[in-house]
Design an enzyme around this catalytic site. Structure first.
Site, PDB file in Angstrom:
ATOM      1  N   GLY A  27       2.284   2.259  10.685  1.00 28.60           N
ATOM      2  CA  GLY A  27       3.229   3.365  10.533  1.00 28.60           C
ATOM      3  C   GLY A  27       3.896   3.796  11.824  1.00 28.60           C
TER       4      GLY A  27
ATOM      5  N   GLU B 165      -5.518  -5.044  10.458  1.00 34.28           N
ATOM      6  CA  GLU B 165      -4.532  -3.984  10.625  1.00 34.28           C
ATOM      7  C   GLU B 165      -4.807  -3.231  11.924  1.00 34.28           C
ATOM      8  OE1 GLU B 165      -2.527  -2.771   6.770  1.00 34.28           O
ATOM      9  OE2 GLU B 165      -4.297  -1.547   6.947  1.00 34.28           O
TER      10      GLU B 165
ATOM     11  N   ASN C 178       0.874  -1.184   0.000  1.00 32.27           N
ATOM     12  CA  ASN C 178       0.000   0.000   0.000  1.00 32.27           C
ATOM     13  C   ASN C 178       0.908   1.230   0.000  1.00 32.27           C
ATOM     14  OD1 ASN C 178      -1.783   2.060   0.509  1.00 32.27           O
ATOM     15  ND2 ASN C 178      -2.277   1.420   2.604  1.00 32.27           N
TER      16      ASN C 178
ATOM     17  N   GLU D  69      -7.034   4.681   7.695  1.00 32.24           N
ATOM     18  CA  GLU D  69      -6.854   6.106   7.373  1.00 32.24           C
ATOM     19  C   GLU D  69      -8.094   6.657   6.674  1.00 32.24           C
ATOM     20  OE1 GLU D  69      -3.093   5.616   5.385  1.00 32.24           O
ATOM     21  OE2 GLU D  69      -2.170   5.119   7.299  1.00 32.24           O
TER      22      GLU D  69
ATOM     23  N   SER E  48       3.292  -2.181  10.384  1.00 32.56           N
ATOM     24  CA  SER E  48       4.750  -2.194  10.599  1.00 32.56           C
ATOM     25  C   SER E  48       5.373  -3.559  10.326  1.00 32.56           C
ATOM     26  CB  SER E  48       5.083  -1.719  12.019  1.00 32.56           C
ATOM     27  OG  SER E  48       4.659  -0.373  12.188  1.00 32.56           O
TER      28      SER E  48
ATOM     29  N   LYS F  39       0.128   4.254  -0.313  1.00 32.90           N
ATOM     30  CA  LYS F  39      -0.546   5.445   0.220  1.00 32.90           C
ATOM     31  C   LYS F  39      -0.338   6.640  -0.731  1.00 32.90           C
ATOM     32  CE  LYS F  39       0.088   3.524   4.751  1.00 32.90           C
ATOM     33  NZ  LYS F  39      -0.086   3.707   6.173  1.00 32.90           N
TER      34      LYS F  39
ATOM     35  N   HIS G  66      -9.547   1.020   4.766  1.00 30.58           N
ATOM     36  CA  HIS G  66      -8.296   1.256   5.493  1.00 30.58           C
ATOM     37  C   HIS G  66      -8.570   2.217   6.653  1.00 30.58           C
ATOM     38  CE1 HIS G  66      -4.214   2.555   6.384  1.00 30.58           C
ATOM     39  NE2 HIS G  66      -3.806   1.468   5.755  1.00 30.58           N
TER      40      HIS G  66
HETATM   41  C1  PEP Z   1      -0.857   0.154   6.055  1.00 25.35           C
HETATM   42  O1  PEP Z   1      -1.052   1.362   6.062  1.00 25.35           O
HETATM   43  O2  PEP Z   1      -1.641  -0.587   5.461  1.00 25.35           O
HETATM   44  C2  PEP Z   1       0.311  -0.357   6.770  1.00 25.35           C
HETATM   45  C3  PEP Z   1       0.314  -1.599   7.121  1.00 25.35           C
HETATM   46  O3  PEP Z   1       1.321   0.549   7.016  1.00 25.35           O
HETATM   47  P1  PEP Z   1       2.744   0.239   7.693  1.00 25.35           P
HETATM   48  O4  PEP Z   1       3.272  -1.048   7.110  1.00 25.35           O
HETATM   49  O5  PEP Z   1       3.609   1.408   7.345  1.00 25.35           O
HETATM   50  O6  PEP Z   1       2.516   0.104   9.162  1.00 25.35           O
END
Ligand code: PEP
Length: 248
Positions: free
Chosen positions: A173, A167, A9, A97, A212, A11, A95
């Site tokens: 992040g 998630e 992803n 976000e 992460s 983003k 997601h």
């Molecule tokens: C995401 O935003 O889907 C995600 C998993 O981000 P990150 O790997 O940076 O934590």
């Protein structure tokens, strides 16, 4: 047997030039990755470019969002059919976000999910709790609500045609990864919830972990019985890290 899926992803990151470099790096580095399905989800303006750059490779392309409506007077929106039309196979929906910054509710996400299926895309439904919700002991009720938002309206068949991504919001992040045990517990819970409707769908549906995930923790996470791959944010922006996760 569920085929592992590793999805990047991106983003709202990058430029045309950096997208081209990243796509070329991923394409070139795919040697030896045969068991895992690999997917990249760039921003909308780079989707066509990604489809062209990855033609002839085993890397699929997906979008990060799509509209609740099929088409028409919805200025600024992009339909699932358009995403499909430019050569995408997947779309990430729900997601955290999008839920947090754009007010996407379970109802909105269920509409987007139905549009994605109608357009012939495979939706990746993101579910996950915030840190406060985890601390209040609400993890299971939150992910159940997110899953049910689609499962109860679109039906179990819709779940069979998609992918689920757990998630935890507190791990996205932040560098704070869920432990393999914490992640497995939620994945097993989600699979059981699907199994309550259909054991067959539960056995086949892929549940990705996201939050992460990095080359050094991917193997341990993906070795868990109910973790079928990863949804990768930050680490998907560097070809070598993303490919290392695909190898894991
Ligand atoms: C995401 O935003 O889907 C995600 C998993 O981000 P990150 O790997 O940076 O934590």
């Amino acid at each position: 047997m569920r085929q592992p899926l590793v999805a990047g992803n991106w983003k709202m990151n990058g430029s045309k030039a950096s997208a081209e470099t990243l796509l070329a790096g991923i394409k070139e580095g795919m040697g030896g990755i045969s068991k895992t399905e690999v997917l990249v989800c760039p921003p909308f303006p780079y989707l066509g470019l990604a489809v062209s750059a990855l033609a002839g490779s085993r890397v699929a392309v997906g979008a990060q969002n799509a509209c609740t409506e099929a088409g028409g007077a919805f200025t600024g929106e992009v339909s699932a059919a358009m995403v499909k039309d430019v050569g995408c196979i997947y779309v990430i929906l729900g997601h955290s976000e999008r839920r947090q910054y754009y007010g996407e509710t379970d109802e909105i996400i269920a509409k987007k999910y139905a549009q994605a299926l109608a357009a012939g895309l495979t939706p990746i439904l993101c579910v996950g709790e915030t840190l406060a919700e985890r601390e209040r002991g609400e993890t299971q009720s939150v992910v159940a609500r997110h899953l049910d938002g689609v499962m109860e309206t679109a039906g179990i068949e819709a779940i069979a045609r998609g992918v689920i991504a757990y998630e935890p919001v507190w791990a996205i992040g932040t560098g704070m990864t869920a432990t393999p045990e914490q992640a497995q517990e939620v994945h097993a819970f989600l699979r059981q919830r699907v199994a309550a409707k259909s054991a067959e769908v539960a056995a086949g549906v892929r549940i990705l972990y996201g939050g992460s995930m990095k080359p050094d923790n991917a193997l341990e996470l993906m070795s868990q019985a109910d973790i079928d791959g990863g949804l990768i944010g930050g680490a998907s922006l560097k070809a070598s890290d993303f490919l290392a996760i695909c190898r894991a």
